[in-house]
Write an enzyme that holds these catalytic residues in place. Structure first.
Site, PDB file in Angstrom:
ATOM      1  N   GLY A 103       0.814  -1.201   0.000  1.00 11.12           N
ATOM      2  CA  GLY A 103       0.000   0.000   0.000  1.00 11.12           C
ATOM      3  C   GLY A 103       0.854   1.260   0.000  1.00 11.12           C
ATOM      4  N   SER A 145       5.141  -5.566  -3.328  1.00  8.28           N
ATOM      5  CA  SER A 145       4.914  -4.132  -3.456  1.00  8.28           C
ATOM      6  C   SER A 145       5.511  -3.372  -2.270  1.00  8.28           C
ATOM      7  CB  SER A 145       3.416  -3.864  -3.622  1.00  8.28           C
ATOM      8  OG  SER A 145       3.188  -2.574  -4.111  1.00  8.28           O
ATOM      9  N   TYR A 146       4.704  -2.578  -1.550  1.00  2.58           N
ATOM     10  CA  TYR A 146       5.244  -1.839  -0.411  1.00  2.58           C
ATOM     11  C   TYR A 146       5.685  -2.775   0.713  1.00  2.58           C
ATOM     12  CZ  TYR A 146       6.069   2.164   2.616  1.00  2.58           C
ATOM     13  OH  TYR A 146       6.672   3.109   3.421  1.00  2.58           O
ATOM     14  N   ASP A 173       4.843  -5.934 -15.066  1.00  2.00           N
ATOM     15  CA  ASP A 173       4.412  -4.908 -14.116  1.00  2.00           C
ATOM     16  C   ASP A 173       5.095  -3.585 -14.453  1.00  2.00           C
ATOM     17  OD1 ASP A 173       3.589  -3.431 -11.888  1.00  2.00           O
ATOM     18  OD2 ASP A 173       5.185  -4.246 -10.616  1.00  2.00           O
ATOM     19  N   HIS A 213       2.083  -7.266 -11.523  1.00  3.72           N
ATOM     20  CA  HIS A 213       2.481  -6.845 -10.178  1.00  3.72           C
ATOM     21  C   HIS A 213       2.194  -7.916  -9.132  1.00  3.72           C
ATOM     22  CE1 HIS A 213       3.550  -3.741  -7.276  1.00  3.72           C
ATOM     23  NE2 HIS A 213       2.429  -3.954  -6.611  1.00  3.72           N
TER      24      HIS A 213
END
Length: 484
Positions: free
Chosen positions: A101, A198-199, A404, A456
């Site tokens: 996020g 991701s984050y 991605d 992703h």
């Protein structure tokens, strides 16, 4: 006399049996045996047991869901969902999965659309599909909604939301892991791994560092048998992630030569995107405009045009805000899968079955929290943490879906080059059956793997390859270098 002797013998046998069991329990308690579970703990586990969900197909593995309080004073509690392995869970490691996020749900993405056992379906009635490539085929699988304010996780102290950042997220997650093993002590001796995307390129190494440091004292009561971590399409270094994002877009014919030249000439990626000049932001806005018409997170798959998705916030429009939501956009083979998840998890009967939303939060469940609008601390680079953990001997694999555009393979290659690790085995293909699954490079202390054709969220796009990747990571084995 015979009856009296018989009764005496029975009493002696019962006494001996009771004494033996008592001594055994006493010994387990004294030695803190990991397999001993007290009645109180069993009652806590039973309270979290999920015996079935609305629309769920029949399964043989056990599942649990509920809350772990990570701060009694503030009333901060994190929601989890745990699935035992499909076969011999007593022999399998435990793996914690985290999405990013910051502010996005590991249950909404990880469990329901990527690597969990159950995927919600488009239906007027609650309906779940069994994922044949669920990661609990290989591990005992744990999902966590973190930090508070995400999904069903909550706090009774509203000021906690504006104090969120990397540090408090890592500390709360660490407390969660410790307390979760206290609630499930039968898994404490199992090997433990963390994975995410991701984050979570921030979340996973930062949590790993806390566990690693805590484990330096082997006499520590809450020692965790932590072996390593696996992170995909991961935000690791602002400079190289941003440079790689632009280079990838140009190389994949997403932006023009002129726009690429302007961005590379005007923008200084040694600074965060939100701190760029007005001239740079003007060019970046032109770049992000492209991703209003194609999926940034998966260049070659269709977008969702359902009524629900059309009203959702596009991540690209949030880029210049104080918080970058690296994982907000919808993605998947069915581009509307996130819509089904949102409908399913907002059903009262589903929340009741999951022991979720016990405080009746005044907002609907969403994939990414609309309440988290500020993020206090986010280091520009996670590479110092990676260097420390590589030196500490943890098993570290980084993977990247190569379609991605948000945190592309180009960016990750630039980032890992910065680590300066020696190459043990250079760039080489790996195989899924007779097809090339991607490429890998083995560094001294870290393995990097690409997954061909994945966006992703790698397990969403290439589920078979993702499970294969996990199995080889867990077994610490190289991916097959020849067709199998």
């Amino acid at each position: 006399m015979a009856l009296s002797s018989l009764i005496s013998n029975i009493l002696l046998l019962l006494l001996f049996s009771f004494t033996k069991e008592a001594l055994s329990v006493s010994k387990l308690s004294v030695t803190d045996n990991d397999n001993y579970v007290s009645r109180e703990i069993l009652a806590e586990q039973e309270a979290d047991r999920v015996y079935g969900l609305p629309g769920q197909p029949a399964v043989k593995f056990k599942q649990y869901a509920g809350y772990i309080t990570v701060n009694e004073t503030h009333g901060r509690a994190l929601f989890y969902w745990f699935f035992e392995a499909t076969h011999k869970p007593e022999e399998k490691p435990v793996l914690l999965w985290l999405n990013g996020g910051p502010g996005c749900s590991s249950i909404g993405y990880g469990e329901a659309e990527e690597l969990g056992p159950f995927f919600p379906q488009d239906s007027s009635q609650p309906k779940l599909k069994l994922n044949p490539y669920s990661w609990n085929n290989a591990v005992n699988l744990l999902f966590l909604e973190s930090p508070v304010g995400v999904g069903f996780s909550y706090t009774n102290t509203s000021s906690d939301i504006i104090e969120l950042g990397d540090s408090i997220t890592a500390k709360d997650s660490h407390i969660f892991v410790i307390k979760w093993f206290r609630r499930f002590p039968q898994f404490r001796s199992h090997k433990f791994y963390i994975a995410g995307e991701s984050y979570a390129g921030h979340y996973v190494p930062q949590l790993s560092e806390l566990i690693f440091d805590n484990n330096l004292n082997h006499a520590e009561k809450d020692y965790i048998n932590f072996k390593g971590f696996l992170i995909g399409n991961a935000l690791l270094d602002d400079e190289t992630d941003q440079k790689g994002m632009i280079d990838y877009a140009w190389d994949h014919a997403v932006i023009s030569d002129a726009l690429y030249h302007n961005i590379t000439a005007i923008c200084d990626f040694n600074h965060p995107i939100q701190n760029q000049t007005n001239e740079c932001n003007t060019e970046l806005n032109k770049y992000f405009d492209v991703y209003k018409i194609i999926d940034m997170y998966s260049l070659y798959t269709p977008r969702c045009f359902s009524n629900l998705s059309s009203t959702s916030t596009n991540e690209a429009s949030q880029t210049s805000s104080k918080i970058n939501r690296w994982q907000r956009k919808r993605a998947g083979y069915d581009p509307c899968a996130s819509d089904y998840t949102e409908v399913y998890l907002n059903r009262p009967e589903v929340q009741k079955a999951l022991h979720a939303n016990v405080t009746k939060i005044p907002y609907p469940w969403t994939h990414c929290s609309d309440n988290i609008t500020f993020w206090n601390d986010s280091p520009q680079s996670i590479l110092p943490v990676l260097k420390k953990l590589v030196a500490g001997g943890l098993r570290i694999w980084v993977f990247s879906g190569d379609t991605d555009g948000r945190i592309p393979v180009t960016a990750t290659r630039y980032t890992l080059r910065k680590l300066g690790l020696g190459i043990v085995e250079d760039w080489s293909p790996w195989y899924t059956s007779r097809q090339v699954g991607g490429w890998s490079i083995v560094y001294d202390g870290l393995t990097f793997v690409t997954i061909r054709g994945a966006g992703h969220q790698v397990p969403t796009f290439t589920p078979k390859q993702a499970l294969q990747l996990l199995r080889h990571f867990i077994d610490n084995k190289k991916l097959p270098s020849r067709p199998i």
